[in-house]
Design an enzyme around this catalytic site. Sequence first.
Site, PDB file in Angstrom:
ATOM      1  N   CYS A  81      -1.089   5.024  -3.804  1.00 20.23           N
ATOM      2  CA  CYS A  81      -2.449   5.432  -3.427  1.00 20.23           C
ATOM      3  C   CYS A  81      -2.858   6.543  -4.401  1.00 20.23           C
ATOM      4  CB  CYS A  81      -2.423   5.961  -1.999  1.00 20.23           C
ATOM      5  SG  CYS A  81      -3.962   6.715  -1.467  1.00 20.23           S
ATOM      6  N   CYS A 192      -8.274   3.148  -7.847  1.00 29.33           N
ATOM      7  CA  CYS A 192      -7.931   3.162  -6.414  1.00 29.33           C
ATOM      8  C   CYS A 192      -7.170   1.874  -6.173  1.00 29.33           C
ATOM      9  CB  CYS A 192      -9.198   3.207  -5.564  1.00 29.33           C
ATOM     10  SG  CYS A 192      -8.921   2.865  -3.811  1.00 29.33           S
TER      11      CYS A 192
HETATM   12  N1  DGL Z   1      -5.972   3.089  -1.848  1.00 28.23           N
HETATM   13  C1  DGL Z   1      -6.255   4.443  -1.916  1.00 28.23           C
HETATM   14  C2  DGL Z   1      -6.404   4.995  -3.307  1.00 28.23           C
HETATM   15  O1  DGL Z   1      -5.757   4.490  -4.192  1.00 28.23           O
HETATM   16  C3  DGL Z   1      -7.037   5.088  -0.811  1.00 28.23           C
HETATM   17  C4  DGL Z   1      -8.417   4.594  -0.553  1.00 28.23           C
HETATM   18  C5  DGL Z   1      -8.964   5.254   0.692  1.00 28.23           C
HETATM   19  O2  DGL Z   1      -8.297   5.187   1.719  1.00 28.23           O
HETATM   20  O3  DGL Z   1     -10.037   5.854   0.615  1.00 28.23           O
HETATM   21  O4  DGL Z   1      -7.096   5.933  -3.562  1.00 28.23           O
END
Ligand code: DGL
Length: 255
Positions: A81, A192
Amino acid sequence: MSRPGTRVNPSCPVGFFDSGVGGLCVRDAFVRRLPHEDTVYIADTANCPYGNRPPDEIVRLARRHVRTLLARGCKMVVVACNTATAAAIDNLRATWPDVPFVGMEPAVKPAAMRSKSGVVGVLATQGTFNGRLYRETCARFAKSTTVLTVVADEFVTLVERGETSGARAEAAVRARVEPLLAAGADHIVLGCTHFPHLKPLIEQVAAGRAKVVEPSDAVARQAERLLADRGLLNPSGGSLHIFICTADRQRHALT
Ligand code: DGL
């Protein structure tokens, strides 16, 4: 802090966590590269999205996930993440110095190196853009590149609903990507881990104008290097992939 009651050996699984299903693209890239590894994946859907949460809240959540993964005997943790990496990776590394951590970093460097127009676009959450890592990456590797940033929180919602194609998803992608293309971006960085799930759509919109860059394979390679350095690559096994979800994903149901 040491690892309570765990004996680390090559047959232990590798842990992953994200706010939801986003980081599965990282987990999948890892498993494609290292098919003998077992994995444990935490999707923190109870607290998704992370994008606009204060950093100290994300640190608290990240520490909870690491504790869960270590209690399950994980030999390494991939923070799958970008937002959690930005907020928490320093804290995690300081707290568990003997645990190898791999984090996400928007692929600004390869995009800036390959860009011919000198303009690259980055799609990510506000939390990622606010992070020190992102600022430092841009300052180091994209000095002579114009880096355009776009927050695309609605992509996270679409992906959590499993809505990665169709009119609504396409309209959302066009709304975020077209302005980057109009500004001359010839590379679009997916900063993301939810966004690679929309990659076919993003590529369709950007076709002939920009390349779409995402770092899952690079992160998988980095994880492999780290395991190899510590003599922790699993020579056999790889049949167990555990998925933990902190809440019913119905909360992202279509409205
Ligand atoms: N998948 C996550 C990232 O890479 C988080 C996205 C979220 O929950 O806002 O930032």
